[in-house]
Write a protein that holds these residues in place. Structure first.
Motif, PDB file in Angstrom:
ATOM      1  N   GLY A 188       0.851  -1.241  -0.028  1.00  0.00           N
ATOM      2  CA  GLY A 188       0.114   0.012  -0.068  1.00  0.00           C
ATOM      3  C   GLY A 188       0.756   1.299  -0.004  1.00  0.00           C
ATOM      4  O   GLY A 188       1.782   1.397   0.777  1.00  0.00           O
ATOM      5  N   LEU A 189       0.713   2.205  -1.049  1.00  0.00           N
ATOM      6  CA  LEU A 189       1.533   3.202  -1.352  1.00  0.00           C
ATOM      7  C   LEU A 189       0.816   4.526  -0.420  1.00  0.00           C
ATOM      8  O   LEU A 189      -0.262   4.718  -1.412  1.00  0.00           O
ATOM      9  N   LEU A 190       1.084   5.102   0.374  1.00  0.00           N
ATOM     10  CA  LEU A 190       0.228   6.136   0.847  1.00  0.00           C
ATOM     11  C   LEU A 190       0.995   7.380   0.769  1.00  0.00           C
ATOM     12  O   LEU A 190       2.279   7.623   0.806  1.00  0.00           O
ATOM     13  N   HIS A 191       0.270   8.449   0.387  1.00  0.00           N
ATOM     14  CA  HIS A 191       0.715   9.974  -0.063  1.00  0.00           C
ATOM     15  C   HIS A 191      -0.277  10.791   0.833  1.00  0.00           C
ATOM     16  O   HIS A 191      -1.524  10.952   0.861  1.00  0.00           O
ATOM     17  N   LEU A 192       0.432  11.350   1.798  1.00  0.00           N
ATOM     18  CA  LEU A 192      -0.349  12.242   3.104  1.00  0.00           C
ATOM     19  C   LEU A 192       0.071  13.635   2.717  1.00  0.00           C
ATOM     20  O   LEU A 192       1.081  13.978   2.717  1.00  0.00           O
ATOM     21  N   GLN A 193      -1.004  14.471   2.860  1.00  0.00           N
ATOM     22  CA  GLN A 193      -1.007  15.905   2.684  1.00  0.00           C
ATOM     23  C   GLN A 193      -1.652  16.561   4.060  1.00  0.00           C
ATOM     24  O   GLN A 193      -2.641  16.281   4.283  1.00  0.00           O
ATOM     25  N   SER A 194      -0.965  17.429   4.500  1.00  0.00           N
ATOM     26  CA  SER A 194      -1.453  18.195   5.691  1.00  0.00           C
ATOM     27  C   SER A 194      -0.670  19.385   5.866  1.00  0.00           C
ATOM     28  O   SER A 194       0.403  19.468   6.001  1.00  0.00           O
ATOM     29  N   GLY A 195      -1.465  20.684   6.188  1.00  0.00           N
ATOM     30  CA  GLY A 195      -0.674  21.874   6.300  1.00  0.00           C
ATOM     31  C   GLY A 195      -0.006  22.242   5.276  1.00  0.00           C
ATOM     32  O   GLY A 195       1.190  22.908   5.742  1.00  0.00           O
ATOM     33  N   GLY A 196      -0.133  22.037   3.923  1.00  0.00           N
ATOM     34  CA  GLY A 196       0.853  22.329   3.037  1.00  0.00           C
ATOM     35  C   GLY A 196       2.041  21.370   2.696  1.00  0.00           C
ATOM     36  O   GLY A 196       2.997  21.742   1.938  1.00  0.00           O
ATOM     37  N   GLN A 197       2.049  20.343   3.633  1.00  0.00           N
ATOM     38  CA  GLN A 197       3.230  19.573   3.580  1.00  0.00           C
ATOM     39  C   GLN A 197       2.776  18.058   3.186  1.00  0.00           C
ATOM     40  O   GLN A 197       1.889  17.844   3.278  1.00  0.00           O
ATOM     41  N   ALA A 198       3.736  17.597   2.440  1.00  0.00           N
ATOM     42  CA  ALA A 198       3.543  15.827   1.847  1.00  0.00           C
ATOM     43  C   ALA A 198       4.480  15.071   2.544  1.00  0.00           C
ATOM     44  O   ALA A 198       5.686  15.558   2.564  1.00  0.00           O
ATOM     45  N   SER A 199       4.132  13.987   2.751  1.00  0.00           N
ATOM     46  CA  SER A 199       4.798  12.837   3.065  1.00  0.00           C
ATOM     47  C   SER A 199       4.418  11.421   2.542  1.00  0.00           C
ATOM     48  O   SER A 199       3.383  11.425   1.976  1.00  0.00           O
ATOM     49  N   THR A 200       5.083  10.608   2.528  1.00  0.00           N
ATOM     50  CA  THR A 200       4.901   9.236   1.962  1.00  0.00           C
ATOM     51  C   THR A 200       5.023   7.873   3.018  1.00  0.00           C
ATOM     52  O   THR A 200       5.762   8.198   3.969  1.00  0.00           O
ATOM     53  N   ALA A 201       4.378   6.763   2.922  1.00  0.00           N
ATOM     54  CA  ALA A 201       4.578   5.577   3.608  1.00  0.00           C
ATOM     55  C   ALA A 201       4.166   4.505   2.582  1.00  0.00           C
ATOM     56  O   ALA A 201       3.491   4.724   1.777  1.00  0.00           O
ATOM     57  N   ILE A 202       4.610   3.333   3.243  1.00  0.00           N
ATOM     58  CA  ILE A 202       4.661   1.901   2.369  1.00  0.00           C
ATOM     59  C   ILE A 202       4.148   1.101   3.468  1.00  0.00           C
ATOM     60  O   ILE A 202       4.810   0.881   4.425  1.00  0.00           O
ATOM     61  N   PHE A 203       3.057   0.489   3.151  1.00  0.00           N
ATOM     62  CA  PHE A 203       2.542  -0.570   4.087  1.00  0.00           C
ATOM     63  C   PHE A 203       2.702  -1.933   3.349  1.00  0.00           C
ATOM     64  O   PHE A 203       2.662  -1.854   2.207  1.00  0.00           O
ATOM     65  N   SER A 204       3.112  -2.918   4.365  1.00  0.00           N
ATOM     66  CA  SER A 204       3.425  -4.352   3.802  1.00  0.00           C
ATOM     67  C   SER A 204       2.982  -5.131   4.952  1.00  0.00           C
ATOM     68  O   SER A 204       2.939  -4.646   6.180  1.00  0.00           O
ATOM     69  N   PRO A 205       2.868  -6.254   4.737  1.00  0.00           N
ATOM     70  CA  PRO A 205       2.691  -7.329   5.876  1.00  0.00           C
ATOM     71  C   PRO A 205       3.529  -7.152   7.190  1.00  0.00           C
ATOM     72  O   PRO A 205       2.867  -7.242   8.305  1.00  0.00           O
TER      73      PRO A 205
END
Length: 383
Positions: A142-159
Motif C-alpha cells: 500500500g503506497l500512501l501519500h499524505l497531505q497536511s498543512g501544505g506539507q506532503a509525506s509518504t509511507a509504504i504498507f506491507s505485511p
C-alpha cells in the motif's frame, strides 16, 4: 551433490513457472488530506485485485464491465474499508464511504474509492492500520501519500509494516528517502520480468564460445576476473540505461503508453533468452543490456508516476527509488555469480541451467508478450 543440484533446478523451475502470472506487482494508492479533525481520502485499488478477492466478474467471461463493477460498489467499499483503520489519541476515526469511480493507471484499470473519516480531536499523530489483500497476497504493498498543512509525506504498507503512526508535520527527508529505497528494492525483486531479462544476459557470463570460426559451443571460462568484468559491463549498462529513462519518465519529459512499454519489456526477455540458445551477441551483451534497459526504465517509472508525487518530492523519490533498484540488482548478482562460476564446468549448468532455463524463459516471456500485445489473458490468474 547431484541430489542438491537436482533439487535446485526443480526449485528454479517452479519459480519460473509461477512467473507466468507475473506482470506489475500488486500495489494500491492511498491519498489522504488531513485538516484538523477530518480526513479526506482516495483509494485506488486494481480491479484485477478486487476481482481476485471478492469476485467482480459475475458472468465469468474474463472481462469486467461497468455494470458488474457498479453493482458491487457496496461490496467493494465494505471489503476495502473493513481493512483500513484510522485512530487518533487512542480513539478510532469512523470512515464513511463516498463515490466510486474508475481510473486507468500504468498497469490497468483501478477502482477509485473516495471516503471521509472524522476524529474526535484534532489530529497530531495519525495511526493507520492497513490490511488490504495481505491475507491472499503477501507481496501486496500500500503506497500512501499524505497531505497536511501544505506539507506532503509518504509511507509504504506491507505485511511487516501494516501499522504505522504518521506525524502530521513534514516527515524526515531521510525517512522518506529510506521508504523509496525500500520501494525500489521490492520493485526489482517482485518484477520477475526485469529479473529474468537480467539473468538471461548473465547466464553465459561464466562461459565462453570456441575460438574457431563457426564454433558456437560454449565452454567454461578459465578466469573469474573475466566473468566478473563481463557481469560488471552488463549491470553497469543496464543501470545507466534504465536510470536515464526512469528520470525522463518520472519528470514527464517523455511519456510512452504502458502497453507499448510492457510489451517491449516482454520482447526483451524473449530475445535475451533466445540469444543463449542461438548465440548471435556474445562479447557485447552489455550493448543489449543498455538498449533494452532504456525500455525497462519506463517500466520502473510507472511506480513513481502512479504515486502522483508533488514536484517537491520528485527528486528525493527518484534518487531513493533508483538506489533501491540498484541494491536489489546487486543482491541478485552477488548470489548468482559465485554459484554460476562454481558450477560452470558441470553439464548441469550448461544443459539444465543455461539451455533448459533459457528455453523456459522464452516460453514464459512469449506468453507475456502475447498477453500484452493483444491485451488478453491466457492464464486467468495473471496479475
Amino acid at each position: 551433490m547431484k541430489r542438491f543440484l537436482t533439487t535446485l533446478i526443480l526449485a528454479a523451475t517452479a519459480l519460473l513457472c509461477s512467473a507466468v502470472h507475473a506482470h506489475k506487482p500488486s500495489d494500491s494508492y492511498l491519498t489522504l488530506k488531513v485538516s484538523d479533525k477530518t480526513i479526506e481520502g482516495q483509494w485506488d485499488i486494481a480491479l484485477r485485485d478486487l476481482d481476485f478477492a471478492i469476485g467482480l466478474d459475475q458472468d465469468g467471461n474474463g472481462e469486467l464491465t461497468w455494470g458488474e463493477i457498479r453493482s458491487r460498489h457496496h461490496d467493494i467499499a465494505a471489503y476495502a474499508l473493513g481493512r483500513l483503520i484510522f485512530s487518533n489519541a487512542g480513539t478510532n476515526c469512523p470512515i464513511t464511504a463516498g463515490e466510486q469511480l474508475i481510473d486507468n493507471h500504468s498497469d490497468g484499470a483501478y477502482s477509485v474509492l473516495r471516503f471521509t473519516a472524522s476524529c474526535s480531536a484534532s489530529i497530531a499523530h495519525l495511526d493507520v492500520d492497513y490490511r488490504l489483500l495481505f491475507d491472499i497476497d503477501p507481496q501486496h504493498r500500500g503506497l500512501l501519500h499524505l497531505q497536511s498543512g501544505g506539507q506532503a509525506s509518504t509511507a509504504i504498507f506491507s505485511p511487516g509494516s501494516a501499522h504505522q503512526t504518521l506525524e502530521l508535520r513534514e516527515a524526515s527527508k531521510l525517512a522518506q528517502f529510506g521508504d523509496f529505497v525500500v520501494t525500489g528494492i521490492w520493485h526489482i525483486w517482485k518484477g520477475i520480468d526485469h529479473i529474468l531479462f537480467l539473468l538471461s544476459l548473465l547466464l553465459p557470463a561464466v562461459l565462453k564460445l570456441g575460438d574457431k570460426i563457426g564454433d558456437r559451443e560454449r565452454r567454461p571460462s578459465d578466469s573469474f576476473k573475466a566473468s566478473f568484468i563481463d557481469v560488471l559491463k552488463i549491470v553497469t549498462a543496464f543501470t545507466l540505461a534504465h536510470s536515464i529513462t526512469l528520470t525522463l519518465a518520472t519528470l514527464q519529459v517523455i511519456s510512452l503508453p504502458s502497453r507499448w512499454v510492457e510489451s517491449a519489456i516482454a520482447a526483451s526477455v524473449v530475445l535475451a533468452a533466445l540469444n543463449n540458445l542461438f548465440p548471435l551477441v556474445q562479447g557485447k551483451r552489455w550493448v543489449v543490456a543498455f538498449a533494452f534497459g532504456l525500455i525497462h526504465g519506463f517500466g520502473f517509472a510507472s511506480v513513481l508516476t502512479d504515486l502522483g508525487l508533488p514536484q517537491s518530492a520528485l527528486l528525493l523519490a527518484l534518487v531513493g527509488f533508483n538506489l533501491g533498484v540498484e541494491i536489489g540488482q546487486l543482491a541478485i548478482v552477488s548470489v548468482f555469480l559465485p554459484l554460476a562460476y562454481a558450477m560452470r564446468r558441470t553439464r548441469f549448468y550448461r544443459s539444465a541451467v543455461v539451455t533448459f532455463g533459457s528455453g523456459l524463459i522464452v516460453l514464459i516471456a512469449t506468453v507475456w508478450l502475447v498477453e500484452r500485445v493483444f491485451d488478453l489473458t491466457i492464464f486467468s490468474v495473471s496479475a
